[in-house]
Design a protein around this motif. Structure first.
Motif, PDB file in Angstrom:
ATOM      1  N   LYS A 131      -9.399  17.328 -26.620  1.00 44.76           N
ATOM      2  CA  LYS A 131      -9.035  16.260 -27.550  1.00 44.76           C
ATOM      3  C   LYS A 131      -9.537  14.906 -27.046  1.00 44.76           C
ATOM      4  O   LYS A 131     -10.014  14.063 -27.822  1.00 44.76           O
ATOM      5  N   VAL A 132      -9.434  14.685 -25.734  1.00 47.50           N
ATOM      6  CA  VAL A 132      -9.877  13.415 -25.161  1.00 47.50           C
ATOM      7  C   VAL A 132     -11.391  13.264 -25.275  1.00 47.50           C
ATOM      8  O   VAL A 132     -11.899  12.185 -25.603  1.00 47.50           O
ATOM      9  N   ARG A 133     -12.140  14.340 -25.022  1.00 44.93           N
ATOM     10  CA  ARG A 133     -13.598  14.263 -25.153  1.00 44.93           C
ATOM     11  C   ARG A 133     -13.993  13.896 -26.572  1.00 44.93           C
ATOM     12  O   ARG A 133     -14.870  13.056 -26.802  1.00 44.93           O
ATOM     13  N   ALA A 134     -13.353  14.519 -27.555  1.00 42.69           N
ATOM     14  CA  ALA A 134     -13.654  14.201 -28.959  1.00 42.69           C
ATOM     15  C   ALA A 134     -13.268  12.758 -29.282  1.00 42.69           C
ATOM     16  O   ALA A 134     -13.979  12.054 -30.008  1.00 42.69           O
ATOM     17  N   PHE A 135     -12.155  12.301 -28.739  1.00 36.91           N
ATOM     18  CA  PHE A 135     -11.688  10.931 -28.944  1.00 36.91           C
ATOM     19  C   PHE A 135     -12.694   9.923 -28.391  1.00 36.91           C
ATOM     20  O   PHE A 135     -13.036   8.933 -29.047  1.00 36.91           O
ATOM     21  N   LEU A 136     -13.210  10.171 -27.189  1.00 40.59           N
ATOM     22  CA  LEU A 136     -14.139   9.222 -26.562  1.00 40.59           C
ATOM     23  C   LEU A 136     -15.487   9.189 -27.270  1.00 40.59           C
ATOM     24  O   LEU A 136     -16.193   8.174 -27.199  1.00 40.59           O
ATOM     25  N   ARG A 137     -15.832  10.254 -27.960  1.00 44.01           N
ATOM     26  CA  ARG A 137     -17.098  10.245 -28.706  1.00 44.01           C
ATOM     27  C   ARG A 137     -17.069   9.223 -29.846  1.00 44.01           C
ATOM     28  O   ARG A 137     -18.125   8.850 -30.366  1.00 44.01           O
ATOM     29  N   ARG A 138     -15.874   8.759 -30.208  1.00 48.00           N
ATOM     30  CA  ARG A 138     -15.772   7.722 -31.240  1.00 48.00           C
ATOM     31  C   ARG A 138     -16.151   6.353 -30.706  1.00 48.00           C
ATOM     32  O   ARG A 138     -16.242   5.391 -31.484  1.00 48.00           O
ATOM     33  N   TRP A 139     -16.386   6.236 -29.391  1.00 46.84           N
ATOM     34  CA  TRP A 139     -16.699   4.949 -28.775  1.00 46.84           C
ATOM     35  C   TRP A 139     -17.978   5.059 -27.950  1.00 46.84           C
ATOM     36  O   TRP A 139     -17.975   4.872 -26.720  1.00 46.84           O
ATOM     37  N   PRO A 140     -19.105   5.356 -28.604  1.00 49.67           N
ATOM     38  CA  PRO A 140     -20.350   5.603 -27.861  1.00 49.67           C
ATOM     39  C   PRO A 140     -20.904   4.369 -27.160  1.00 49.67           C
ATOM     40  O   PRO A 140     -21.700   4.495 -26.229  1.00 49.67           O
ATOM     41  N   ARG A 141     -20.505   3.184 -27.595  1.00 55.47           N
ATOM     42  CA  ARG A 141     -21.068   1.963 -27.009  1.00 55.47           C
ATOM     43  C   ARG A 141     -20.265   1.460 -25.809  1.00 55.47           C
ATOM     44  O   ARG A 141     -20.633   0.455 -25.203  1.00 55.47           O
ATOM     45  N   ARG A 142     -19.182   2.121 -25.487  1.00 56.01           N
ATOM     46  CA  ARG A 142     -18.376   1.735 -24.338  1.00 56.01           C
ATOM     47  C   ARG A 142     -18.690   2.647 -23.147  1.00 56.01           C
ATOM     48  O   ARG A 142     -18.831   3.863 -23.300  1.00 56.01           O
ATOM     49  N   THR A 143     -18.779   2.050 -21.977  1.00 54.32           N
ATOM     50  CA  THR A 143     -18.922   2.818 -20.741  1.00 54.32           C
ATOM     51  C   THR A 143     -17.527   3.057 -20.177  1.00 54.32           C
ATOM     52  O   THR A 143     -16.833   2.106 -19.792  1.00 54.32           O
ATOM     53  N   VAL A 144     -17.100   4.305 -20.153  1.00 56.62           N
ATOM     54  CA  VAL A 144     -15.754   4.658 -19.708  1.00 56.62           C
ATOM     55  C   VAL A 144     -15.762   4.818 -18.187  1.00 56.62           C
ATOM     56  O   VAL A 144     -16.514   5.629 -17.649  1.00 56.62           O
ATOM     57  N   VAL A 145     -14.932   4.040 -17.500  1.00 55.05           N
ATOM     58  CA  VAL A 145     -14.945   4.067 -16.034  1.00 55.05           C
ATOM     59  C   VAL A 145     -14.155   5.242 -15.477  1.00 55.05           C
ATOM     60  O   VAL A 145     -14.273   5.563 -14.290  1.00 55.05           O
ATOM     61  N   GLY A 146     -13.361   5.892 -16.294  1.00 52.90           N
ATOM     62  CA  GLY A 146     -12.605   7.044 -15.826  1.00 52.90           C
ATOM     63  C   GLY A 146     -11.369   7.237 -16.673  1.00 52.90           C
ATOM     64  O   GLY A 146     -11.192   6.590 -17.712  1.00 52.90           O
ATOM     65  N   PRO A 173      -2.877  21.008  -9.715  1.00 52.19           N
ATOM     66  CA  PRO A 173      -3.929  20.041  -9.379  1.00 52.19           C
ATOM     67  C   PRO A 173      -4.426  19.342 -10.638  1.00 52.19           C
ATOM     68  O   PRO A 173      -5.583  19.500 -11.061  1.00 52.19           O
ATOM     69  N   ALA A 174      -3.556  18.540 -11.236  1.00 52.48           N
ATOM     70  CA  ALA A 174      -3.810  17.986 -12.566  1.00 52.48           C
ATOM     71  C   ALA A 174      -5.037  17.089 -12.595  1.00 52.48           C
ATOM     72  O   ALA A 174      -5.843  17.156 -13.530  1.00 52.48           O
ATOM     73  N   ALA A 175      -5.198  16.247 -11.570  1.00 51.68           N
ATOM     74  CA  ALA A 175      -6.348  15.335 -11.565  1.00 51.68           C
ATOM     75  C   ALA A 175      -7.655  16.107 -11.495  1.00 51.68           C
ATOM     76  O   ALA A 175      -8.618  15.809 -12.208  1.00 51.68           O
ATOM     77  N   ASP A 176      -7.705  17.126 -10.658  1.00 51.70           N
ATOM     78  CA  ASP A 176      -8.939  17.902 -10.516  1.00 51.70           C
ATOM     79  C   ASP A 176      -9.234  18.697 -11.787  1.00 51.70           C
ATOM     80  O   ASP A 176     -10.394  18.781 -12.219  1.00 51.70           O
ATOM     81  N   LEU A 177      -8.194  19.272 -12.402  1.00 50.50           N
ATOM     82  CA  LEU A 177      -8.407  20.042 -13.625  1.00 50.50           C
ATOM     83  C   LEU A 177      -8.956  19.156 -14.747  1.00 50.50           C
ATOM     84  O   LEU A 177      -9.884  19.557 -15.465  1.00 50.50           O
ATOM     85  N   LEU A 178      -8.407  17.957 -14.885  1.00 52.50           N
ATOM     86  CA  LEU A 178      -8.882  17.073 -15.945  1.00 52.50           C
ATOM     87  C   LEU A 178     -10.271  16.532 -15.616  1.00 52.50           C
ATOM     88  O   LEU A 178     -11.108  16.367 -16.520  1.00 52.50           O
ATOM     89  N   HIS A 179     -10.536  16.298 -14.343  1.00 54.54           N
ATOM     90  CA  HIS A 179     -11.878  15.851 -13.944  1.00 54.54           C
ATOM     91  C   HIS A 179     -12.922  16.918 -14.258  1.00 54.54           C
ATOM     92  O   HIS A 179     -13.994  16.628 -14.804  1.00 54.54           O
ATOM     93  N   ARG A 180     -12.617  18.164 -13.920  1.00 50.72           N
ATOM     94  CA  ARG A 180     -13.571  19.257 -14.172  1.00 50.72           C
ATOM     95  C   ARG A 180     -13.811  19.446 -15.671  1.00 50.72           C
ATOM     96  O   ARG A 180     -14.917  19.782 -16.089  1.00 50.72           O
ATOM     97  N   ALA A 181     -12.774  19.217 -16.462  1.00 51.98           N
ATOM     98  CA  ALA A 181     -12.899  19.453 -17.907  1.00 51.98           C
ATOM     99  C   ALA A 181     -13.581  18.309 -18.640  1.00 51.98           C
ATOM    100  O   ALA A 181     -14.116  18.502 -19.733  1.00 51.98           O
ATOM    101  N   THR A 182     -13.576  17.115 -18.048  1.00 48.47           N
ATOM    102  CA  THR A 182     -14.162  15.955 -18.732  1.00 48.47           C
ATOM    103  C   THR A 182     -15.369  15.370 -18.012  1.00 48.47           C
ATOM    104  O   THR A 182     -16.202  14.706 -18.635  1.00 48.47           O
ATOM    105  N   GLY A 183     -15.450  15.572 -16.705  1.00 51.11           N
ATOM    106  CA  GLY A 183     -16.529  14.984 -15.914  1.00 51.11           C
ATOM    107  C   GLY A 183     -16.250  13.573 -15.444  1.00 51.11           C
ATOM    108  O   GLY A 183     -17.053  12.995 -14.703  1.00 51.11           O
ATOM    109  N   TYR A 184     -15.115  12.985 -15.842  1.00 53.72           N
ATOM    110  CA  TYR A 184     -14.804  11.611 -15.467  1.00 53.72           C
ATOM    111  C   TYR A 184     -13.932  11.563 -14.216  1.00 53.72           C
ATOM    112  O   TYR A 184     -13.138  12.482 -13.970  1.00 53.72           O
TER     113      TYR A 184
END
Length: 394
Positions: A131-146, A173-184
């Motif tokens: 859901k977060v990946r789809a949400f961030l695709r609505r903001w292609p002109r922003r550089t997301v720092v994490g 390991p919530a931080a690692d799981l979300l990092h692996r799933a999003t790349g951020y």
């Protein structure tokens, strides 16, 4: 004695960059000479740091603010550039997960929410990540720092581990799981600590501040000299603060704060009283607004219990300011006088008028989650941007 990992000491260059950024955030657009006065750095050092921060897109020259008749580049005001970068935040609540995107001033650009998924932590976080990946695709002109990940429960920020009994999550390991799933890059923090950080950065926080939160869970965070105090195991807990009453807590005792004031407790009491047909706090509020005295009394009793708790904690910790947050306090606002009366009759210290309600409004959870990353960005601007560049294109 337990050893707690410490963040590595920043280099002189990194510390200088953070100092320049902090001065501009605090004072607004400043000339290079004024930045030097506020930071104690030499003009050549200021110029180097400003150039580096402008190159990465955090600062920009405000030519429209140049004083009339000024000569020379050092007098050109430098301001925060809030058009390039943004931080994503994910707040995982017991029943609702909220996610959003905020600019460098803490303004929430967009947000959304979904029912917190059931099942295993791995499956739930994978679903949220999609859901977060789809949400961030609505903001292609922003550089997301994490992504700032905020949750209740027991949080180990250094290791990115989360224990949340209400969700059945243990050593996840919530931080690692979300990092692996999003790349951020992902920074995990307790949700109350994240909300207190948001107050310090963008709200009415003061150097010595007690932040008090109540909704489905209760919690506090304490800031000393403008920074959150973090003891062993992260934040402290007030869930079992004894406030009296006959509500039984899962711990076996009666009168524990969280068990007495949680949304679900109030809603279930309303069902037993015949006020509403199902345990939904929104229905209880609607009944109170419609004039049902039983619903109004339930909400008033909760506000009174919260006020007593705030008074006890204020006397124990003696902060300069107390900030209240969470929908159990702010929604509905007409119960706030009951809370403040109970607080005033409980506190024994002088100067009881130090209490205020958060100004961050109904978007509090999403904004707070975002500020976990913004706080790290402001403390280590060049390092975090290096990590952000490694994130995959959306």
């Amino acid at each position: 004695m337990t050893e707690h990992p410490r963040a590595p000491r920043p280099s002189v260059r990194a510390a200088n960059a953070a100092a320049v950024l902090a001065a501009i955030r605090r004072e607004g657009p400043l000339s290079r000479a004024a930045i030097g006065e506020h930071t104690g750095l030499s003009l050549p050092t200021v110029s180097r740091q400003v150039a580096a921060l402008m190159e990465v897109g955090l600062l920009r020259e405000s030519l429209d603010l140049v004083p009339h008749g000024a000569i020379g580049r050092p007098r050109v005001p430098i301001g925060l550039d809030d058009t390039v970068f943004a931080a994503c935040g994910v707040h995982i609540g017991v029943s609702t997960t909220t996610y959003g995107l905020a600019d460098l001033r803490g303004n929430l650009l967009d947000s959304d929410e979904l029912p917190t998924p059931g099942g295993s932590a791995e499956d739930a976080l994978a679903y949220i990540a999609g859901k977060v990946r789809a949400f961030l695709r609505r903001w292609p002109r922003r550089t997301v720092v994490g992504i700032g990940l905020a949750s209740g429960g027991l949080v180990d920020s250094a290791r990115g581990l989360l224990d949340h009994d209400r969700l059945g999550w243990h050593r996840v390991p919530a931080a690692d799981l979300l990092h692996r799933a999003t790349g951020y890059p992902v920074h995990l923090d307790g949700h109350v600590a994240a909300m207190a950080n948001a107050e310090l950065l963008f709200g009415r926080g003061s150097p010595s501040m007690l932040y008090f939160y109540a909704r489905e869970v209760v919690g506090i965070a304490l800031a000393v000299d403008g920074r959150l105090h973090r003891g062993p195991g992260g934040g402290g807990s007030i869930a079992h603060l004894p406030i009296g009453g006959d509500t039984r807590c899962p711990c076996g005792a009666t009168g524990c704060l969280e068990a007495s004031v949680a949304d679900r407790t109030v809603a279930e009491a309303a069902v037993r009283a015949g006020v509403v047909a199902e345990p939904d706090i929104r229905l209880v509020r609607a009944a109170a607004q419609g004039g049902d005295p039983r619903a109004g009394r339930l909400l008033s009793d909760r506000a009174t219990a919260l006020g007593r708790a705030v008074g006890l904690l204020r006397d124990a910790l003696n902060p300069d300011r107390v900030v209240l947050g969470g929908q159990a306090i702010t929604d509905p606002a007409e119960r706030l006088p009951d809370l403040l009366r109970a607080y005033a009759t409980t506190t024994a210290l002088p100067g009881a008028d130090i209490v205020s309600v958060t100004t961050l409004g109904p978007t509090l959870q999403a904004t707070a989650a975002c500020t976990g990353l913004l706080n790290r960005l402001f403390d280590h601007p060049l390092d975090l941007l290096d990590d952000a560049r490694k994130a995959p294109a959306r």
